[in-house]
Design an enzyme around this catalytic site. Structure first.
Site, PDB file in Angstrom:
ATOM      1  N   LYS A 293      -5.361  -1.072  -4.086  1.00 30.91           N
ATOM      2  CA  LYS A 293      -5.854  -1.200  -2.703  1.00 30.91           C
ATOM      3  C   LYS A 293      -7.364  -1.412  -2.671  1.00 30.91           C
ATOM      4  O   LYS A 293      -7.880  -2.085  -1.770  1.00 30.91           O
ATOM      5  CB  LYS A 293      -5.441   0.029  -1.894  1.00 30.91           C
ATOM      6  CG  LYS A 293      -3.933   0.108  -1.612  1.00 30.91           C
ATOM      7  CD  LYS A 293      -3.402  -1.164  -0.967  1.00 30.91           C
ATOM      8  CE  LYS A 293      -2.057  -0.971  -0.296  1.00 30.91           C
ATOM      9  NZ  LYS A 293      -1.535  -2.257   0.245  1.00 30.91           N
TER      10      LYS A 293
ATOM     11  N   TYR B 138      -2.019   2.964  -7.141  1.00 24.71           N
ATOM     12  CA  TYR B 138      -2.066   2.412  -5.771  1.00 24.71           C
ATOM     13  C   TYR B 138      -3.513   2.301  -5.277  1.00 24.71           C
ATOM     14  O   TYR B 138      -3.908   1.293  -4.681  1.00 24.71           O
ATOM     15  CB  TYR B 138      -1.258   3.346  -4.879  1.00 24.71           C
ATOM     16  CG  TYR B 138      -1.001   2.903  -3.460  1.00 24.71           C
ATOM     17  CD1 TYR B 138       0.043   2.023  -3.155  1.00 24.71           C
ATOM     18  CD2 TYR B 138      -1.758   3.404  -2.403  1.00 24.71           C
ATOM     19  CE1 TYR B 138       0.304   1.662  -1.841  1.00 24.71           C
ATOM     20  CE2 TYR B 138      -1.504   3.047  -1.092  1.00 24.71           C
ATOM     21  CZ  TYR B 138      -0.468   2.176  -0.815  1.00 24.71           C
ATOM     22  OH  TYR B 138      -0.208   1.825   0.493  1.00 24.71           O
TER      23      TYR B 138
END
Ligand code: CAA
Length: 253
Positions: free
Chosen positions: A158, A154
């Protein structure tokens, strides 16, 4: 009230949470809003909330990481609502685990939704923005981009979105299109609720613990992020591009 000639915005992952609040806020700002989620049925509640408030919206089902589905979704939005000139790439998933336990599939799905999804949606929507000589792209990053234990997948996605955003800002600026990034901190949503549940913590004490580490002493709400999206999409924000704003109740993740 949005008029039939209102500018059209697309918000992905808008069935719930930050996406739903953003779709409703942009509708309140006067945009006609395409509410995209994986399943059209899931997007309906957000559309109904927008319509109940006097706005105009369309529920669209699409996997943002699938090129054919994305093109079909953007074509349908252009035909039924009008050419989209605002795109909020909000759709996201977590598959948290320590590095040595992240499966190939859990790496790939996080890249698929965040990175491939934002790329495909932006590539399909930008044509309409170029034609209109006006556009706004807002990508949802996260404080996790700075690194977060258990989120190698993640955090990578991001952080990648921040570089993607800055490049779009450079390429599209001369066509009147801005691209910016919002990096939320801890926001109370179904996603963070699921995290608390997964790690065996009760929701209320979990929120209290997280809030205690946040300078403004509360958890963020989806509306906090929607407000920032609204700013980036406003007429007056045309000279703000390629920026990453951390909306986290303080200066640190
Ligand atoms: N090889 C072998 N063993 C290793 C290792 C490696 N490379 N790295 C670590 N280990 C071992 C550790 O030594 C430890 O072993 P012991 O238990 O024997 O000491 C074990 O692996 C890890 O155990 P933990 O109990 O620490 O970790 P876990 O696997 O149970 O889970 C976690 C850790 C994935 C971080 C989990 O706690 C978690 O998911 N936490 C939440 C993460 C988070 O903050 N997510 C954000 C959600 S909100 C969001 O995403 C929205 C946003 O944008 C901010």
């Amino acid at each position: 009230m949005s008029q039939p000639t209102a500018r059209v915005a697309i918000v992905t992952g808008a069935a719930r949470g930050i996406g739903a609040a953003t779709a409703q806020r942009l509708a309140g700002d006067g945009f006609a809003v395409a509410v995209i989620d994986l399943k059209e049925d899931d997007a309906r509640a957000t559309v109904e909330a927008i319509e109940a408030a006097g706005g105009r919206a369309l529920a669209v089902g699409a996997d943002v990481g699938d090129a054919d589905q994305v093109q079909a979704a953007v074509d349908r939005i252009a035909a039924e609502l009008g050419p989209p000139v605002v795109l909020v790439n909000n759709a996201g998933v977590t598959r948290d685990n320590m590095l040595f336990k992240i499966s190939d599939a859990d790496w790939d799905v996080v890249m698929h939704v965040h990175l491939r999804g934002s790329f495909l949606m932006s590539r399909a929507a930008q044509k309409h923005m170029i034609d209109a000589k006006w556009g706004r792209i807002v990508n949802l990053s996260s404080t996790s981009a700075l690194g977060n234990r258990g989120q190698a997948n993640y955090a990578t996605a991001k952080a990648g979105l921040q570089g993607f955003t800055k490049t779009l800002a450079i390429e599209l600026g001369k066509f009147g299109v801005t691209a910016n990034c919002i990096a939320p901190g801890f926001i109370a949503t179904d996603m963070t609720k699921a995290t608390a549940e997964r790690i065996g913590e009760e929701w209320e004490p979990y929120v209290a613990k997280r809030a205690a580490a946040i300078p403004v002493a509360r958890a963020g709400q989806p509306e906090d992020i929607a407000h920032t999206v609204s700013f980036f999409c406003s007429e007056g924000a045309g000279f703000v591009s390629g920026q990453v704003i951390y909306v986290a109740g303080g200066p640190k993740a």
